[in-house]
Design a protein around this motif. Structure first.
Motif, mmCIF file in Angstrom:
data_model
loop_
_atom_site.group_PDB
_atom_site.id
_atom_site.type_symbol
_atom_site.label_atom_id
_atom_site.label_comp_id
_atom_site.label_asym_id
_atom_site.label_seq_id
_atom_site.Cartn_x
_atom_site.Cartn_y
_atom_site.Cartn_z
ATOM 1 N N GLU A 1 0.822 -1.209 0.000
ATOM 2 C CA GLU A 1 0.000 0.000 0.000
ATOM 3 C C GLU A 1 0.856 1.260 0.000
ATOM 4 O OE1 GLU A 1 -3.741 0.027 2.242
ATOM 5 O OE2 GLU A 1 -2.902 1.720 3.339
ATOM 6 N N SER A 2 1.923 1.263 0.787
ATOM 7 C CA SER A 2 2.774 2.458 0.873
ATOM 8 C C SER A 2 3.402 2.786 -0.474
ATOM 9 C CB SER A 2 3.858 2.268 1.939
ATOM 10 O OG SER A 2 4.788 1.266 1.559
ATOM 11 N N VAL A 3 3.779 1.753 -1.229
ATOM 12 C CA VAL A 3 4.358 1.981 -2.550
ATOM 13 C C VAL A 3 3.308 2.546 -3.503
ATOM 14 C CG1 VAL A 3 5.313 0.854 -4.601
ATOM 15 C CG2 VAL A 3 6.177 0.264 -2.324
ATOM 16 N N ILE A 4 2.113 1.960 -3.493
ATOM 17 C CA ILE A 4 1.043 2.419 -4.386
ATOM 18 C C ILE A 4 0.698 3.876 -4.108
ATOM 19 C CG2 ILE A 4 -1.394 2.105 -4.965
ATOM 20 C CD1 ILE A 4 -0.969 -0.904 -4.505
ATOM 21 N N PRO B 1 -5.593 4.049 -4.783
ATOM 22 C CA PRO B 1 -5.232 3.289 -3.583
ATOM 23 C C PRO B 1 -6.118 2.056 -3.402
ATOM 24 C CG PRO B 1 -6.544 5.172 -2.962
ATOM 25 C CD PRO B 1 -6.321 5.292 -4.441
ATOM 26 N N HIS B 2 -6.377 1.366 -4.492
ATOM 27 C CA HIS B 2 -7.194 0.157 -4.462
ATOM 28 C C HIS B 2 -6.376 -0.968 -5.082
ATOM 29 C CE1 HIS B 2 -10.613 2.555 -3.267
ATOM 30 N NE2 HIS B 2 -10.431 3.344 -4.306
ATOM 31 N N GLN C 1 -2.743 -6.945 -7.925
ATOM 32 C CA GLN C 1 -3.625 -6.253 -8.852
ATOM 33 C C GLN C 1 -3.806 -4.826 -8.353
ATOM 34 O OE1 GLN C 1 -7.284 -8.417 -9.190
ATOM 35 N NE2 GLN C 1 -6.299 -10.295 -9.955
ATOM 36 N N VAL C 2 -3.631 -3.860 -9.234
ATOM 37 C CA VAL C 2 -3.718 -2.463 -8.821
ATOM 38 C C VAL C 2 -4.439 -1.657 -9.900
ATOM 39 C CG1 VAL C 2 -1.417 -1.990 -9.758
ATOM 40 C CG2 VAL C 2 -2.403 -0.437 -8.061
ATOM 41 N N GLU C 3 -5.285 -0.746 -9.454
ATOM 42 C CA GLU C 3 -6.046 0.088 -10.381
ATOM 43 C C GLU C 3 -5.232 1.290 -10.844
ATOM 44 O OE1 GLU C 3 -10.645 -0.462 -8.763
ATOM 45 O OE2 GLU C 3 -9.750 1.522 -9.016
ATOM 46 N N VAL C 4 -5.259 1.530 -12.144
ATOM 47 C CA VAL C 4 -4.626 2.723 -12.685
ATOM 48 C C VAL C 4 -5.646 3.859 -12.672
ATOM 49 C CG1 VAL C 4 -5.266 2.204 -15.086
ATOM 50 C CG2 VAL C 4 -3.254 3.617 -14.614
ATOM 51 N N ALA D 1 -11.738 -3.193 4.572
ATOM 52 C CA ALA D 1 -11.284 -3.601 3.244
ATOM 53 C C ALA D 1 -10.467 -4.883 3.312
ATOM 54 C CB ALA D 1 -10.446 -2.489 2.620
ATOM 55 N N LYS D 2 -10.668 -5.726 2.315
ATOM 56 C CA LYS D 2 -9.889 -6.955 2.212
ATOM 57 C C LYS D 2 -8.895 -6.793 1.073
ATOM 58 C CE LYS D 2 -10.210 -11.960 1.586
ATOM 59 N NZ LYS D 2 -11.099 -13.128 1.361
ATOM 60 N N HIS D 3 -7.617 -6.892 1.412
ATOM 61 C CA HIS D 3 -6.575 -6.682 0.414
ATOM 62 C C HIS D 3 -5.800 -7.946 0.074
ATOM 63 C CE1 HIS D 3 -7.099 -2.409 0.165
ATOM 64 N NE2 HIS D 3 -6.879 -2.228 1.451
#
Length: 433
Positions: A343-346, A354-355, A372-375, A423-425
């Motif tokens: 999360e800190s990197v994103i 931040p999702h 998986q990360v949202e653009v 939230a579930k990450h």
């Protein structure tokens, strides 16, 4: 052969007396030499005089990983840096590593702990041990290396990776033991099969496996594929590294070297001690560590302890397999990974929302690690080159922070499910039971 029969087979009463003496000494050491512990004890209204035996350990404060981060890098040292001869480290949630310092005496205790494990596995000075744990700040490689030298064995310091060379030298040098993570041992077994070299031509008979969770089913598979007997070795950087304990020939629990590392099991919610044999969180107090002693360090590992004498003759307490953790840390291919690191990197990269979702699985006996990360909408593009550049950027950043390369999947805006509550990450599809 090196075998510390006196300590490993000491009666329970004698062990308690020794632990009481050593506990009083280490409490005095940290009270006078480590401001952090002195302050914690003063806040509880206790002094070293209040600690008369191990029964008084419940009066002492707990230590958690965050305390090590808050005192980065050398705030918990109990000796001057002139007495520290080695620094080791493991990853932390903010990118800063957990730093541990060792005196010469600490390195001696560490190597003896590993040596006790190797002897329990049936290794001697006549054996050749291939160390395929990573070397460097990670404690695995150097720990197994020093333990092998302590028993007088021959070390092949391979470190990790370069699988083809691993199996070639294992074969040509006649290694009798392999020290690495169990998942990498399975990869080596596959490589041996693919090479066409008959496993019967190898001289392996012992596996020294740790640094990640593994099951009895994996043990059976390793033993069948490599023609070895596979043993667990336990440790953590904050306490010393591998060699806090290890299995014996009975493979019925991990003996903890409690003359150096006093274990407790507490309820992870109430932090009250539980009865022997009951499950809870494992807590350690280092009884002989000079450089950076730990008082009641919460490992977050969930397990239980058994104090009956083992059929092997050792009276050293036995720990059941680790059932899980009381926090959210993931162990992926032997590396500690926290969702908060991802999360800190994103959050540092403006191109991404931040999702995110972390998906861990085990395929062909190897951990897989996908993020998986949202653009963000303004950065989303149908042009493949732009998306590949974004993928390369976040992959590089995460690998730098984690020490592990994830499989990045960039997804469209709003495609990751939103939660109405917590939230579930993380989705961990591995099975350790």
């Amino acid at each position: 052969m090196i075998w510390n029969e006196t300590m490993e087979c000491m009666s329970r009463d004698e062990m308690r007396k020794l632990q009481s003496i050593r506990l009083k000494r280490v409490v005095e050491r940290v009270y006078h030499n480590t401001p952090f512990y002195r302050k914690k004890m003063q806040e509880l209204g206790i002094t070293p005089d209040d600690i008369r035996s191990i029964d008084d350990i419940t009066k002492l404060p707990f230590t958690v990983k965050q305390d090590l981060r808050d005192n980065y890098p050398f705030g918990l040292m109990a000796v001057s840096m002139s007495e520290i001869v080695r620094l080791q480290a493991s990853s932390g949630t903010t990118g800063k590593p957990i730093v541990v310092g060792y005196t010469r005496g600490d390195l001696s205790v560490w190597s003896e702990g590993v040596a006790r494990c190797l002897i329990a596995y049936g290794l001697t000075r006549n054996d050749i041990v291939q160390v395929s744990y990573g070397y460097g700040l990670f404690t695995g490689g150097l720990g197994a290396h020093a333990g092998t030298e302590t028993i007088g064995g021959t070390v092949i310091p391979m470190s990790s990776g370069n699988t083809q060379k691993q199996i070639q030298l294992m074969h040509d040098f006649g290694a009798n033991a392999l020290a690495c993570t169990p998942s990498y041992a399975l990869r080596l077994a596959e490589a041996i099969r693919e090479s066409g070299m008959p496993v019967e031509e190898f001289k392996l008979r012992v596996g020294v496996f740790g640094a990640e969770p593994w099951t009895d089913n994996m043990r059976k598979e390793l033993e069948e594929k490599l023609h070895i007997k596979a043993y667990d070795i336990y440790g953590l950087t904050e306490i010393c590294g591998p060699g806090v304990g290890g299995e014996c020939e009975c493979q019925d629990g991990t003996h903890l070297w409690e003359d150096h590392f006093l274990p407790e099991i507490v309820d992870p919610k109430t932090l009250e001690p539980v009865e022997p044999g009951q499950q809870g969180e494992l807590v350690f107090t280092t009884l002989t560590k000079e450089g950076m002693p730990m008082i009641r360090y919460r490992t977050r590992d969930l397990t239980s302890l058994h104090y009956d004498t083992c059929p092997c003759g050792r009276t050293a307490v036995r720990m059941n397999r680790i059932l899980g953790r009381s926090d959210d840390m993931l162990i992926i291919r032997g590396v500690n990974v926290f969702p908060s690191q991802v999360e800190s990197v994103i959050l540092e990269l403006p191109e991404f929302e931040p999702h995110y979702m972390i998906i861990v699985d085990r395929v062909n006996n190897t951990d897989t690690f996908q993020v998986q990360v949202e653009v963000r909408q303004e950065y989303y593009s149908d042009e493949m080159n732009k998306m590949l550049a974004l993928k390369k950027k976040i992959t590089s950043k995460l690998q730098s922070v984690l020490g592990l390369q994830p499989d990045i999947k960039i997804v469209e805006p709003r495609s990751i499910e939103r939660s109405q509550g917590k939230a579930k990450h993380v989705i961990d599809n591995r099975r350790f039971v």
